[in-house]
Motif scaffolding. Structure first.
Motif, PDB file in Angstrom:
ATOM      1  N   ARG A  20      21.190   4.119   7.855  1.00  0.00           N
ATOM      2  CA  ARG A  20      22.321   4.729   7.151  1.00  0.00           C
ATOM      3  C   ARG A  20      22.026   4.846   5.661  1.00  0.00           C
ATOM      4  NH1 ARG A  20      27.116   1.589  10.512  1.00  0.00           N
ATOM      5  NH2 ARG A  20      27.474   3.254  12.049  1.00  0.00           N
ATOM      6  N   LYS A  21      21.387   3.822   5.109  1.00  0.00           N
ATOM      7  CA  LYS A  21      21.010   3.894   3.695  1.00  0.00           C
ATOM      8  C   LYS A  21      20.009   4.999   3.448  1.00  0.00           C
ATOM      9  CE  LYS A  21      21.864  -0.788   2.025  1.00  0.00           C
ATOM     10  NZ  LYS A  21      21.248  -2.013   1.433  1.00  0.00           N
ATOM     11  N   GLY A  22      19.219   5.330   4.472  1.00  0.00           N
ATOM     12  CA  GLY A  22      18.242   6.412   4.363  1.00  0.00           C
ATOM     13  C   GLY A  22      18.851   7.784   4.515  1.00  0.00           C
ATOM     14  N   GLY A  23      20.157   7.848   4.693  1.00  0.00           N
ATOM     15  CA  GLY A  23      20.832   9.130   4.743  1.00  0.00           C
ATOM     16  C   GLY A  23      21.185   9.624   6.133  1.00  0.00           C
ATOM     17  N   LEU A  24      20.922   8.845   7.172  1.00  0.00           N
ATOM     18  CA  LEU A  24      21.234   9.283   8.534  1.00  0.00           C
ATOM     19  C   LEU A  24      22.663   8.911   8.912  1.00  0.00           C
ATOM     20  CD1 LEU A  24      17.983   8.284  10.472  1.00  0.00           C
ATOM     21  CD2 LEU A  24      18.658  10.543   9.640  1.00  0.00           C
ATOM     22  N   LEU A  25      23.312   9.830   9.601  1.00  0.00           N
ATOM     23  CA  LEU A  25      24.640   9.554  10.144  1.00  0.00           C
ATOM     24  C   LEU A  25      24.480   8.997  11.554  1.00  0.00           C
ATOM     25  CD1 LEU A  25      26.547  12.784   9.037  1.00  0.00           C
ATOM     26  CD2 LEU A  25      26.532  10.536   7.921  1.00  0.00           C
ATOM     27  N   ILE A  26      25.068   7.834  11.788  1.00  0.00           N
ATOM     28  CA  ILE A  26      24.991   7.195  13.106  1.00  0.00           C
ATOM     29  C   ILE A  26      26.412   7.007  13.629  1.00  0.00           C
ATOM     30  CG2 ILE A  26      24.293   5.115  14.346  1.00  0.00           C
ATOM     31  CD1 ILE A  26      22.063   4.782  12.287  1.00  0.00           C
ATOM     32  N   PRO A  27      26.751   7.642  14.737  1.00  0.00           N
ATOM     33  CA  PRO A  27      25.865   8.341  15.683  1.00  0.00           C
ATOM     34  C   PRO A  27      25.743   9.844  15.461  1.00  0.00           C
ATOM     35  CG  PRO A  27      28.023   8.074  16.662  1.00  0.00           C
ATOM     36  CD  PRO A  27      28.106   7.433  15.302  1.00  0.00           C
ATOM     37  N   GLY A  28      26.184  10.380  14.329  1.00  0.00           N
ATOM     38  CA  GLY A  28      26.148  11.828  14.132  1.00  0.00           C
ATOM     39  C   GLY A  28      24.758  12.417  14.193  1.00  0.00           C
ATOM     40  N   ASP A  29      23.782  11.830  13.475  1.00  0.00           N
ATOM     41  CA  ASP A  29      22.401  12.312  13.497  1.00  0.00           C
ATOM     42  C   ASP A  29      21.559  11.615  14.563  1.00  0.00           C
ATOM     43  OD1 ASP A  29      22.807  14.033  11.322  1.00  0.00           O
ATOM     44  OD2 ASP A  29      22.461  12.406   9.898  1.00  0.00           O
ATOM     45  N   THR A  42      27.991   3.190  17.990  1.00  0.00           N
ATOM     46  CA  THR A  42      26.769   3.881  17.554  1.00  0.00           C
ATOM     47  C   THR A  42      26.291   4.904  18.578  1.00  0.00           C
ATOM     48  OG1 THR A  42      25.391   2.105  18.487  1.00  0.00           O
ATOM     49  CG2 THR A  42      26.028   1.908  16.160  1.00  0.00           C
ATOM     50  N   LEU A  43      27.161   5.286  19.489  1.00  0.00           N
ATOM     51  CA  LEU A  43      26.857   6.318  20.484  1.00  0.00           C
ATOM     52  C   LEU A  43      28.054   7.247  20.576  1.00  0.00           C
ATOM     53  CD1 LEU A  43      24.859   7.286  22.742  1.00  0.00           C
ATOM     54  CD2 LEU A  43      26.223   5.924  24.331  1.00  0.00           C
ATOM     55  N   SER A  44      27.811   8.568  20.488  1.00  0.00           N
ATOM     56  CA  SER A  44      28.903   9.530  20.572  1.00  0.00           C
ATOM     57  C   SER A  44      29.567   9.457  21.936  1.00  0.00           C
ATOM     58  CB  SER A  44      28.385  10.952  20.324  1.00  0.00           C
ATOM     59  OG  SER A  44      27.871  11.073  19.010  1.00  0.00           O
ATOM     60  N   PRO A  45      30.872   9.508  21.994  1.00  0.00           N
ATOM     61  CA  PRO A  45      31.574   9.365  23.270  1.00  0.00           C
ATOM     62  C   PRO A  45      31.384  10.533  24.221  1.00  0.00           C
ATOM     63  CG  PRO A  45      33.111   9.912  21.513  1.00  0.00           C
ATOM     64  CD  PRO A  45      31.796   9.640  20.858  1.00  0.00           C
ATOM     65  N   ALA A  46      31.047  11.710  23.709  1.00  0.00           N
ATOM     66  CA  ALA A  46      30.912  12.868  24.599  1.00  0.00           C
ATOM     67  C   ALA A  46      29.672  13.669  24.261  1.00  0.00           C
ATOM     68  CB  ALA A  46      32.160  13.739  24.509  1.00  0.00           C
ATOM     69  N   ALA A  47      29.805  14.656  23.382  1.00  0.00           N
ATOM     70  CA  ALA A  47      28.676  15.541  23.079  1.00  0.00           C
ATOM     71  C   ALA A  47      27.627  14.820  22.262  1.00  0.00           C
ATOM     72  CB  ALA A  47      29.189  16.766  22.321  1.00  0.00           C
ATOM     73  N   HIS A  48      26.382  15.105  22.555  1.00  0.00           N
ATOM     74  CA  HIS A  48      25.270  14.489  21.824  1.00  0.00           C
ATOM     75  C   HIS A  48      25.043  15.212  20.502  1.00  0.00           C
ATOM     76  CE1 HIS A  48      22.319  17.746  22.298  1.00  0.00           C
ATOM     77  NE2 HIS A  48      22.874  17.951  23.468  1.00  0.00           N
ATOM     78  N   PRO A  49      24.446  14.521  19.522  1.00  0.00           N
ATOM     79  CA  PRO A  49      24.163  15.185  18.240  1.00  0.00           C
ATOM     80  C   PRO A  49      22.962  16.097  18.366  1.00  0.00           C
ATOM     81  CG  PRO A  49      23.280  12.964  18.228  1.00  0.00           C
ATOM     82  CD  PRO A  49      24.045  13.125  19.530  1.00  0.00           C
ATOM     83  N   ALA A  50      22.732  16.916  17.345  1.00  0.00           N
ATOM     84  CA  ALA A  50      21.523  17.740  17.303  1.00  0.00           C
ATOM     85  C   ALA A  50      20.322  16.834  17.109  1.00  0.00           C
ATOM     86  CB  ALA A  50      21.598  18.750  16.179  1.00  0.00           C
ATOM     87  N   PRO A  51      19.165  17.124  17.741  1.00  0.00           N
ATOM     88  CA  PRO A  51      17.974  16.291  17.568  1.00  0.00           C
ATOM     89  C   PRO A  51      17.585  16.204  16.115  1.00  0.00           C
ATOM     90  CG  PRO A  51      17.683  17.848  19.362  1.00  0.00           C
ATOM     91  CD  PRO A  51      18.924  18.245  18.658  1.00  0.00           C
ATOM     92  N   MET A  52      17.046  15.059  15.716  1.00  0.00           N
ATOM     93  CA  MET A  52      16.595  14.892  14.339  1.00  0.00           C
ATOM     94  C   MET A  52      15.495  15.900  14.027  1.00  0.00           C
ATOM     95  SD  MET A  52      16.458  10.782  13.861  1.00  0.00           S
ATOM     96  CE  MET A  52      15.994  10.978  12.157  1.00  0.00           C
TER      97      MET A  52
END
Length: 353
Positions: free
Chosen positions: A271-280, A341-351
Motif C-alpha cells: 500500500r505504501k508503494g501505491g497499490l490499492l488492495i484489493p483494488g489493484d 483484501t479480496l474483492s467480494p465479486a468482480a476481480h480487479p484489472a491485472p497489474m
C-alpha cells in the motif's frame, strides 16, 4: 463348532471362594467396604482362575450408571517446545491450547503443560516429571524453531506414554497426528479466487514451508490454476523474494492476486508503494486468523486442539502406549475467512494494465 474357552466370570470366583457375588464384585472393582483378608483371598482365586479385569470398562460402566459422564478422569500432558510467554503472544498456538483445553474439560480431563527448549538435555527429566504425576497421554505441540535438535536428539521415554503430535514435524518418529489439510486448504483458496473472476494468482512460499507441507501447497496451486499447469509454473515461487523484486514480478506477470503464507508487513508495504488492495491486487493468506484484515484460509487451530484430545482419549480408553506401528492422521481442511483484501465479486484489472 469350537467356540474357545469361556472367560472366567465374577460368579465363577464367587462359587470358588464361597463369598457372595456382591462381595466379589466390590473387592475386584474396589468399591464398598471389603475386609483386606477377604479381598486378598478373592484376588488370589481370581488370578488362579485366570480372571481378566479391565478397569477402563468398569470405570466407563460406572460413569454410565451414575450419569456423571463429565467426572474427572486424569490429566493429559501438553508438551511445548517454547516458553509460556511465547504461547500467550502467539495467537495460533493460543488457539490450539484453548481448543485442547475446551475439549479436555468436556470429556472430564485436565491438561498440564510442560515446557523445555534444551531438548536433548531435558527430555529424560521431562519424561520423569510427566510419569511422576501419573500422566499417561502426551500431546506434542508444534515446533517453532531449532527443529534439527528435536529431530536428531530428542530422547523421550517413548514406550511409557500415549502420543499425539501436531502437523508434519517430529518426523524422526512415527506418531498419531492431527493437522491442517494443506492441499484442501489451497484448493479452497483457488476455488474462491476462480468464483470471483481472478485469472492470474501468484503463490509465494518459503522453502521451509514448502518442505514441511510436503509440497502440498504447490501441488494444489498448480492443479487448480486458471491458466493451466504449464503456464502456472511461472506463477509459483518457492524461496525468499525481496519486496522490490516481488512488486516488479507482480507487475511483469500481470498478477491479479497474491497468495502467501504469513507476512503481516506485506500488505502495508504494498500500500505504501501505491497499490490499492484489493483494488489493484488481492492478497490471500494461507494461515490467517478470524480477527485479521487479510483474507484467506483459517486453519482452525482450535478444532485441531480438540482433535488432538479426542485422539489421545481414544488411545487411553484402549490402554495403548508407545509409538504406533500404523499411525493415524486426522486432518481438517480449514475454513474461508473473508477479510478485507479480496474483492467480494468482480476481480480487479491485472497489474500492469
Amino acid at each position: 463348532m469350537y467356540m474357545g474357552k469361556r472367560a472366567t466370570s465374577l460368579q465363577d470366583i464367587a462359587d470358588a471362594t464361597g463369598y457372595s457375588l456382591m462381595t466379589v464384585s466390590r473387592a475386584i472393582r474396589g468399591t464398598g467396604k471389603v475386609k483386606e483378608a477377604t479381598a486378598k483371598k478373592i484376588f488370589a482365586k481370581a488370578d488362579e482362575l485366570g480372571y481378566s479385569y479391565n478397569p477402563e470398562i468398569s470405570r466407563m460402566m460406572s460413569l454410565m450408571r451414575s450419569g456423571h459422564r463429565d467426572r474427572y478422569h486424569e490429566n493429559i500432558a501438553l508438551l511445548w517446545f517454547t516458553d509460556p510467554t511465547t504461547i500467550r503472544k502467539n495467537p495460533h498456538l493460543n488457539r490450539i491450547y484453548q481448543g485442547a483445553l475446551e475439549r479436555a474439560v468436556k470429556l472430564g480431563y485436565k491438561v498440564e503443560s510442560f515446557h523445555f527448549d534444551a531438548y536433548e538435555l531435558k527430555a529424560r527429566r521431562v519424561s520423569e516429571a510427566i510419569a511422576s504425576r501419573g500422566i499417561r497421554g502426551v500431546i506434542l505441540f508444534p515446533l517453532l524453531q531449532r527443529k534439527e535438535l528435536v529431530l536428531s536428539k530428542l530422547n523421550m521415554d517413548w514406550d511409557q506414554f500415549t502420543w499425539v503430535a501436531f502437523g508434519n514435524t517430529h518426523t524422526n518418529h512415527e506418531f498419531h497426528r492431527v493437522g491442517h489439510h494443506h492441499l484442501f486448504g489451497m484448493e479452497l483458496a483457488m476455488q474462491t479466487l476462480k468464483k470471483r473472476g481472478y485469472k492470474r494468482p501468484f503463490l509465494l512460499i518459503s522453502e521451509g514451508l514448502d518442505t514441511t507441507v510436503h509440497h502440498a501447497y504447490g501441488a494444489g496451486f498448480l492443479a487448480n490454476h486458471p491458466l493451466g499447469l504449464r503456464e502456472a509454473l511461472d506463477y509459483l515461487y518457492v524461496g525468499h523474494m525481496g519486496w522490490d523484486e516481488l512488486k516488479a514480478t507482480l507487475i511483469q506477470r500481470r498478477v491479479d492476486s497474491l497468495i502467501m503464507s504469513q507476512d503481516p508487513h506485506l500488505v502495508r508495504y504494498l500500500r505504501k508503494g501505491g497499490l490499492l488492495i484489493p483494488g489493484d491486487l488481492a492478497i490471500l493468506s494461507l494461515h490467517c486468523l478470524p480477527s485479521q484484515e487479510v483474507s484467506g484460509i483459517d486453519q482452525c487451530n482450535d478444532i485441531l486442539g480438540q482433535y488432538a484430545v479426542d485422539m489421545i482419549v481414544a488411545q487411553l480408553h484402549r490402554q495403548e502406549s508407545g509409538l504406533p506401528d500404523n499411525p493415524k492422521l486426522m486432518l481438517h481442511k480449514g475454513a474461508w475467512h473473508e477479510g478485507a483484501t479480496l474483492s467480494p465479486a468482480a476481480h480487479p484489472a491485472p497489474m500492469g494494465d
